[in-house]
Scaffold this active site. Structure first.
Site, PDB file in Angstrom:
ATOM      1  N   GLN A 183     -25.444  31.313  11.783  1.00 42.78           N
ATOM      2  CA  GLN A 183     -25.325  30.137  10.923  1.00 42.78           C
ATOM      3  C   GLN A 183     -26.150  28.960  11.437  1.00 42.78           C
ATOM      4  OE1 GLN A 183     -23.835  29.997   8.011  1.00 42.78           O
ATOM      5  NE2 GLN A 183     -22.691  31.914   8.040  1.00 42.78           N
ATOM      6  N   SER A 203     -29.938  36.410  11.360  1.00 42.34           N
ATOM      7  CA  SER A 203     -29.990  37.252  10.171  1.00 42.34           C
ATOM      8  C   SER A 203     -30.834  36.586   9.090  1.00 42.34           C
ATOM      9  CB  SER A 203     -28.560  37.458   9.668  1.00 42.34           C
ATOM     10  OG  SER A 203     -28.548  38.373   8.602  1.00 42.34           O
ATOM     11  N   ALA A 204     -31.661  37.389   8.412  1.00 43.62           N
ATOM     12  CA  ALA A 204     -32.602  36.823   7.440  1.00 43.62           C
ATOM     13  C   ALA A 204     -31.935  36.273   6.186  1.00 43.62           C
ATOM     14  CB  ALA A 204     -33.631  37.900   7.041  1.00 43.62           C
ATOM     15  N   HIS A 205     -30.857  36.940   5.739  1.00 45.36           N
ATOM     16  CA  HIS A 205     -30.320  36.540   4.432  1.00 45.36           C
ATOM     17  C   HIS A 205     -29.570  35.217   4.446  1.00 45.36           C
ATOM     18  CE1 HIS A 205     -25.912  37.624   4.588  1.00 45.36           C
ATOM     19  NE2 HIS A 205     -26.320  38.365   5.603  1.00 45.36           N
ATOM     20  N   THR A 244     -37.700  53.698  12.409  1.00 42.39           N
ATOM     21  CA  THR A 244     -38.885  53.103  11.802  1.00 42.39           C
ATOM     22  C   THR A 244     -38.560  51.692  11.346  1.00 42.39           C
ATOM     23  OG1 THR A 244     -39.692  55.242  11.099  1.00 42.39           O
ATOM     24  CG2 THR A 244     -40.528  53.329   9.899  1.00 42.39           C
ATOM     25  N   CYS A 330      -9.731  37.453   0.867  1.00 43.74           N
ATOM     26  CA  CYS A 330      -9.100  38.260  -0.161  1.00 43.74           C
ATOM     27  C   CYS A 330      -9.331  39.734   0.124  1.00 43.74           C
ATOM     28  CB  CYS A 330      -9.682  37.906  -1.518  1.00 43.74           C
ATOM     29  SG  CYS A 330      -8.599  38.303  -2.871  1.00 43.74           S
TER      30      CYS A 330
HETATM   31  C1  LIG Z   1     -21.487  33.931  12.087  1.00 41.82           C
HETATM   32  C2  LIG Z   1     -21.860  35.230  11.437  1.00 41.82           C
HETATM   33  N1  LIG Z   1     -22.043  36.315  12.191  1.00 41.82           N
HETATM   34  C3  LIG Z   1     -22.386  37.491  11.653  1.00 41.82           C
HETATM   35  C4  LIG Z   1     -22.569  37.648  10.297  1.00 41.82           C
HETATM   36  C5  LIG Z   1     -22.965  38.988   9.749  1.00 41.82           C
HETATM   37  O1  LIG Z   1     -24.306  38.964   9.455  1.00 41.82           O
HETATM   38  P1  LIG Z   1     -25.025  40.123   8.616  1.00 41.82           P
HETATM   39  O2  LIG Z   1     -24.585  39.942   7.226  1.00 41.82           O
HETATM   40  O3  LIG Z   1     -26.478  39.849   8.794  1.00 41.82           O
HETATM   41  O4  LIG Z   1     -24.621  41.423   9.213  1.00 41.82           O
HETATM   42  C6  LIG Z   1     -22.390  36.524   9.478  1.00 41.82           C
HETATM   43  C7  LIG Z   1     -22.533  36.626   8.012  1.00 41.82           C
HETATM   44  O5  LIG Z   1     -21.598  36.961   7.306  1.00 41.82           O
HETATM   45  C8  LIG Z   1     -22.022  35.292  10.059  1.00 41.82           C
HETATM   46  O6  LIG Z   1     -21.839  34.208   9.322  1.00 41.82           O
END
Ligand SMILES: Cc1ncc(COP(=O)(O)O)c(C=O)c1O
Lengths: 406, 140
Positions: A183, A203-205, A244, A330
């Site tokens: 985050q 994480s990219a997303h 890969t 939920c």
């Molecule tokens: C603090 C934190 N760690 C880990 C994750 C998991 O990341 P990913 O969706 O890339 O596996 C998230 C996202 O949900 C996150 O906010």
């Protein structure tokens, strides 16, 4: 201009891809489709160039050497690799790990698994402000501690833990520090050296890149961190993560990091102003609403607010044009209050009526104004309906009532 | 979760929201549920000399289905005698609102609220309790 509904206010869950990221990725699906591990032809070299650039871009955002980036499928995998990989590699040195109770599941569950395997895990508990302090970490470190894993910023609250300070403590005591910076990366300045971090997940997303692409930073010098891999195979990524490479995803992750690095100052200024407007707009009109977590130590685009005397599900129903996360995790049929909010000492009913608003790169001021208006109207209506609020106005202490069991 | 149209209608425009004077002799008040469980219903009735419910009001802390169940309950009991109101079953509420299984407890609570308000009225006025008890719900 008419607002397009629903409004997306859940950027801590995931982000839309930036069109510039997509543009960078597109050629790698078609003409530059090569396997980056193919050493003896043009197709492989092209793909390898894309990956190399991405390493620089990711390294550039977090102050790391490009060689220290290990590609993964996302932060869940990165956390697993860091925690389980260190636990196994250093098991002869010790078996004690330190983490906190309000980490992401992707940290909690690997730690729980290690605990089952015989490792000793210390679960730090935050104060009511949600912050994990360097002092807490220092007091928990023992002779046999091999790893501290504390997230940089919390996904539900946006609170920022005492990061450079925790790193300093770990360095002094010679203990490896992993931080889940999912985050924090791209939203606030993150520098692995300044913060004394040995392993870092991203994480990219979460930063306008594609889903299914992430990285683990693994320090190569002072100290050189070693890991037992989780995925064995062709020996990619210095043997730490075979398979890969997801070249398109990696190219997108790299581009996303570059954009964050170039635009962070501007974006932070804009979003923190909007976030503060959202906080002010809500808190000034709803006297019982409260911010969860240390308000002045948070990500610039996140806020988490509780609405006492209002029930969570009806609240979500009343603001259904706004996509947010509620304090209820939920799980299929049952509504479990968020363990993160409970860690701050919030009661179940307050946890249920808490909402996380996550602003993002494409959030507009009109959307924030609309959100303030909707939330205030909804809460006022539900307070009007609330027998609890009526009692409070009559001066009755609702905590002192013996409620029937149901 | 998808709500039925009737639940949505009661949720968007709840009927009979408000409070009656809980100290008045001709008013019965029922408060059931608990905040930790996510539902608290307050239901009040005003009864005339002939034993007919002439007004009903509610306030509910709870999900959309809980709000709809109590709103519907006030609609139904208005104009009925105490005995008729006492006879309302939670299953009728389930049916009318098309509540899914996970929301049946909302209807149970609404039935309890009606009974509890009637008991309160009867107690205040020294009347005999009808022995319909909260424990005999039919679980749909
Ligand atoms: C603090 C934190 N760690 C880990 C994750 C998991 O990341 P990913 O969706 O890339 O596996 C998230 C996202 O949900 C996150 O906010």
């Amino acid at each position: 201009m008419a607002l397009k509904l629903p409004i997306y206010m859940d950027h801590n869950a995931t982000t839309p891809m930036d069109p510039r990221v997509l543009e960078a990725m597109l050629p790698y699906f078609t003409e530059k489709f090569g396997n980056s591990a193919s050493r003896n032809h043009e197709f492989g070299w092209e793909a390898e160039d894309g990956v190399k650039l991405a390493r620089k871009q990711v390294g550039g955002l977090i102050g790391a050497d490009p060689k220290e980036i290990i590609w993964t499928s996302g932060s869940t995998e990165s956390n697993n690799l860091a925690i389980k990989g260190v636990a196994d590699m250093y098991k002869d040195k010790g078996r004690h790990i330190i983490t906190a109770i309000h980490e992401h599941k992707a940290t909690l569950d690997p730690c729980k698994r290690l605990a089952k395997m015989g490792y000793d895990v210390t679960w730090l508990e935050p104060a009511a402000d949600g912050i994990v302090t360097a002092k807490q970490v220092a007091e928990a470190i023992r002779e046999d501690t091999i790893l501290v894993t504390i997230m940089w910023a919390n996904n539900e609250l946006g609170t920022i833990n005492e990061l450079p300070a925790i790193g300093k403590v770990c360095k002094e005591k010679g203990v490896l520090l992993h931080t889940d910076a999912t985050q924090a990366v791209g939203k606030i300045p993150v520098d692995v050296n300044a913060a004394g971090v040995d392993l870092l997940s991203g994480s990219a997303h979460k930063i306008y890149g594609p889903k299914g692409a992430g990285f683990l930073y693994v320090r190569r010098r002072k100290p050189r961190v070693r890991l037992t891999p989780i995925i064995d195979g062709g020996g990619h990524e210095r043997g730490m993560r075979s398979g890969t490479l997801n070249v398109t995803g990696i190219v997108g992750l790299g581009k996303a990091c570059e954009l964050c690095r170039l635009e962070m100052d501007e974006e932070t200024a804009r979003l923190s102003k909007l976030r503060d407007k959202l906080d002010q707009g809500i808190l000034s009109q709803l006297e019982h609403a409260v911010i969860n977590g240390k308000a002045d130590q948070r990500l610039p685009q996140t806020t988490n607010i509780s609405f006492p005397y209002v029930e969570g599900e009806s609240m979500m129903m009343a603001i259904k044009e706004i996509a947010v996360s509620s304090g209820s995790a939920c799980t299929s049929a049952s509504l479990e209050p968020s363990y993160v909010l409970k860690a701050l000492g919030l009661g179940d009913e307050i946890a249920h009526s808490s909402i996380r608003f996550g602003l993002g790169r494409f959030t507009t001021e009109e959307e924030v104004d609309f959100t303030i208006d909707k939330v205030v109207t909804a809460v006022k209506k539900l307070l009007e309906l609330s027998p609890l609020y009526e009692m409070v106005l009559e001066g009755i202490d609702i905590n002192a009532i013996e409620w029937g069991a149901h | 979760m998808a709500y039925s149209e009737k639940v949505l209608s009661h949720y968007e425009t709840p009927r009979n929201v408000g409070s009656l004077d809980k100290n008045a002799k001709n008013v019965g008040t029922g408060i059931v549920g608990a905040p930790e469980c996510g539902d608290v219903m307050k239901l009040q009735i005003q009864v005339d000399d002939s034993g007919k419910i002439v007004d009903a009001k509610f306030k509910t802390f709870g999900c959309g289905s809980a709000i709809a169940s109590s709103s519907l309950a006030t609609e139904w009991i208005k104009g009925r005698t105490l005995d008729e109101a006492m006879a309302i079953k939670n299953t009728e509420i389930v049916q009318e609102l098309s509540l899914p299984p996970v929301k049946i407890h909302c209807s149970v609570l609404a039935e309890d609220a009606i009974k509890s308000a009637i008991h309160d009225y009867q107690e205040k006025n020294g009347l005999d309790h009808d022995h319909a008890d909260a424990s005999e719900h039919t679980k749909a």
